[in-house]
Design a protein around this motif. Structure first.
Motif, PDB file in Angstrom:
ATOM      1  N   GLY A   1      -5.911  12.954   0.937  1.00 53.25           N
ATOM      2  CA  GLY A   1      -5.280  11.659   1.183  1.00 53.25           C
ATOM      3  C   GLY A   1      -5.444  10.750  -0.022  1.00 53.25           C
ATOM      4  O   GLY A   1      -6.527  10.676  -0.607  1.00 53.25           O
TER       5      GLY A   1
ATOM      6  N   ARG B   1      -4.613   6.758  -1.413  1.00 52.08           N
ATOM      7  CA  ARG B   1      -4.192   5.397  -1.059  1.00 52.08           C
ATOM      8  C   ARG B   1      -4.374   4.490  -2.275  1.00 52.08           C
ATOM      9  O   ARG B   1      -5.466   4.427  -2.846  1.00 52.08           O
ATOM     10  CB  ARG B   1      -5.012   4.863   0.124  1.00 52.08           C
ATOM     11  N   TYR B   2      -3.301   3.809  -2.674  1.00 57.02           N
ATOM     12  CA  TYR B   2      -3.372   2.876  -3.796  1.00 57.02           C
ATOM     13  C   TYR B   2      -2.301   1.803  -3.609  1.00 57.02           C
ATOM     14  O   TYR B   2      -1.420   1.926  -2.749  1.00 57.02           O
ATOM     15  CB  TYR B   2      -3.194   3.607  -5.132  1.00 57.02           C
ATOM     16  N   TRP B   3      -2.376   0.753  -4.428  1.00 55.82           N
ATOM     17  CA  TRP B   3      -1.485  -0.398  -4.290  1.00 55.82           C
ATOM     18  C   TRP B   3      -0.560  -0.520  -5.501  1.00 55.82           C
ATOM     19  O   TRP B   3      -0.981  -0.262  -6.624  1.00 55.82           O
ATOM     20  CB  TRP B   3      -2.298  -1.695  -4.163  1.00 55.82           C
TER      21      TRP B   3
ATOM     22  N   CYS C   1      -8.709   2.013  -5.181  1.00 55.89           N
ATOM     23  CA  CYS C   1      -7.935   3.182  -4.757  1.00 55.89           C
ATOM     24  C   CYS C   1      -8.870   4.126  -3.999  1.00 55.89           C
ATOM     25  O   CYS C   1     -10.076   4.178  -4.265  1.00 55.89           O
ATOM     26  CB  CYS C   1      -7.343   3.899  -5.966  1.00 55.89           C
ATOM     27  N   HIS C   2      -8.319   4.890  -3.080  1.00 56.12           N
ATOM     28  CA  HIS C   2      -9.120   5.805  -2.280  1.00 56.12           C
ATOM     29  C   HIS C   2      -8.494   7.195  -2.330  1.00 56.12           C
ATOM     30  O   HIS C   2      -7.288   7.352  -2.075  1.00 56.12           O
ATOM     31  CB  HIS C   2      -9.222   5.340  -0.828  1.00 56.12           C
TER      32      HIS C   2
ATOM     33  N   LYS D   1       5.748   4.242  -7.123  1.00 56.38           N
ATOM     34  CA  LYS D   1       5.246   5.345  -6.301  1.00 56.38           C
ATOM     35  C   LYS D   1       5.709   6.693  -6.842  1.00 56.38           C
ATOM     36  O   LYS D   1       4.910   7.634  -6.985  1.00 56.38           O
ATOM     37  CB  LYS D   1       5.731   5.165  -4.857  1.00 56.38           C
TER      38      LYS D   1
ATOM     39  N   LEU E   1       0.830  -1.206   0.000  1.00 61.22           N
ATOM     40  CA  LEU E   1       0.000   0.000   0.000  1.00 61.22           C
ATOM     41  C   LEU E   1       0.867   1.261   0.000  1.00 61.22           C
ATOM     42  O   LEU E   1       1.842   1.360   0.741  1.00 61.22           O
ATOM     43  CB  LEU E   1      -0.905  -0.003   1.238  1.00 61.22           C
TER      44      LEU E   1
ATOM     45  N   ASN F   1      -8.641  14.358   3.624  1.00 65.20           N
ATOM     46  CA  ASN F   1      -8.154  13.672   4.825  1.00 65.20           C
ATOM     47  C   ASN F   1      -8.212  14.564   6.060  1.00 65.20           C
ATOM     48  O   ASN F   1      -8.495  14.099   7.155  1.00 65.20           O
ATOM     49  CB  ASN F   1      -6.713  13.202   4.597  1.00 65.20           C
TER      50      ASN F   1
ATOM     51  N   GLU G   1       0.568   5.288   0.694  1.00 65.68           N
ATOM     52  CA  GLU G   1      -0.265   6.322   1.321  1.00 65.68           C
ATOM     53  C   GLU G   1       0.439   7.671   1.171  1.00 65.68           C
ATOM     54  O   GLU G   1       1.588   7.825   1.587  1.00 65.68           O
ATOM     55  CB  GLU G   1      -0.501   6.006   2.796  1.00 65.68           C
ATOM     56  N   THR G   2      -0.274   8.632   0.585  1.00 70.15           N
ATOM     57  CA  THR G   2       0.291   9.958   0.332  1.00 70.15           C
ATOM     58  C   THR G   2      -0.701  11.021   0.774  1.00 70.15           C
ATOM     59  O   THR G   2      -1.909  10.859   0.592  1.00 70.15           O
ATOM     60  CB  THR G   2       0.604  10.141  -1.167  1.00 70.15           C
ATOM     61  N   GLN G   3      -0.187  12.087   1.361  1.00 73.75           N
ATOM     62  CA  GLN G   3      -1.030  13.235   1.729  1.00 73.75           C
ATOM     63  C   GLN G   3      -0.349  14.520   1.258  1.00 73.75           C
ATOM     64  O   GLN G   3       0.873  14.645   1.334  1.00 73.75           O
ATOM     65  CB  GLN G   3      -1.244  13.319   3.248  1.00 73.75           C
TER      66      GLN G   3
END
Length: 277
Positions: free
Chosen positions: A234, A236-238, A219-220, A248, A183, A224, A185-187
């Motif tokens: 926010g 979120r992806y794989w 993906c989300h 990434k 996963l 956030n 995760e980026t913000q």
């Protein structure tokens, strides 16, 4: 040499010969029997070991556990046969067993860390919380499982480094298994002047079109949090674990380029300084 000395020497040789003859008569059959028992035991140990291996293979049980159990059974049968063979010769094995037990206790205390790794390895092979090719995280170490041994599990990362994790640090710990992927995760913060729905739609479009993003998992993208200079988005992806950083970085660049083309600005903290003359 006088006649008395010669007679004594002959008597000595005669006694030695008689002792050897009595010994051969008394123990020859026992010795042959012990050898036959031991050879039959070796044959039986081999047969039992192969039978155990076939049963494990039939039920598709891990080859590492199969080899360990079959070898253990073979050694156990050989030890039992050796005890029977020594008993056939009239040799008491009780002191020997006691000595082996004491030595085993001392050795067990000396190598208890190694034994705990082996026990944990058997648990991993039997319960199969992960298999070769899965991505696991344990004790803040992440990697793709390359090999599972009785004493350790070998992971590999994107740089090709091999990470050996003792199995006792895996069993009983919190274990994350994300299979072949990991996963991301980026913000980041966007200005309040931006349309959040437009920004979210733009990012979702990039993720959907990206070949680096694993599409089988959702993906989300969303708001956030809120900051003083803008709202925090926010993402979120794989991606595949073996290309984690490469994918990434490429995906982040694609997101940035898409936002820039649409005039969506990433917020930057501004500090105003007033000078009084």
């Amino acid at each position: 040499m006088d006649e008395l000395g010669l007679e004594q020497e002959l008597q000595h040789l005669k006694g030695t010969y008689q002792f050897v003859a009595d010994l051969l008569v008394q123990y020859s059959f026992k010795l042959v029997g012990a050898i036959i028992i031991f050879l039959l035991g070796l044959w039986l140990a081999s047969k039992v070991s192969k039978l155990v291996s076939r049963q494990f293979e039939k039920h598709q049980i891990d080859i590492t556990l199969s080899n360990f159990v079959s070898n253990f059974v073979r050694i156990l049968v050989i030890i039992m046969v050796a005890i029977v063979a020594l008993g056939q010769l009239g040799i008491s094995v009780t002191p020997m067993v006691a000595a082996i037990g004491a030595a085993s206790l001392g050795a067990g205390l000396a190598i208890q860390g190694m034994l705990s790794n082996y026990a944990a390895g058997i648990t991993i092979i039997v319960t199969r919380p992960f298999v070769v090719g899965n991505t696991i995280t344990v004790k803040e170490v992440t990697g793709v499982v390359q090999d599972i041994f009785l004493g350790k599990t070998v992971l590999t990362n994107e740089e090709g480094e091999h990470i050996s994790v003792p199995n006792k640090h895996i069993v009983g710990e919190v274990l994350y298994n994300s299979f072949e992927n990991k996963l991301v995760e980026t913000q980041f913060t966007l200005s309040y002047d931006c349309d959040p729905q437009q920004a979210i739609s733009s990012i979702e479009a990039v993720l959907k079109a990206s070949p680096q993003v694993y599409q089988e998992k959702a993906c989300h993208v969303g708001i956030n949090d809120f900051a003083s200079v803008g709202f925090e988005v926010g993402v979120r992806y794989w991606v595949a674990t073996q290309r984690y950083y490469q994918d990434k970085y490429q995906t982040n660049m694609a997101i940035y380029s898409s936002l820039k083309q649409q005039g969506i600005n990433i917020a930057c903290p501004v500090k105003e300084i007033h000078l009084n003359h």
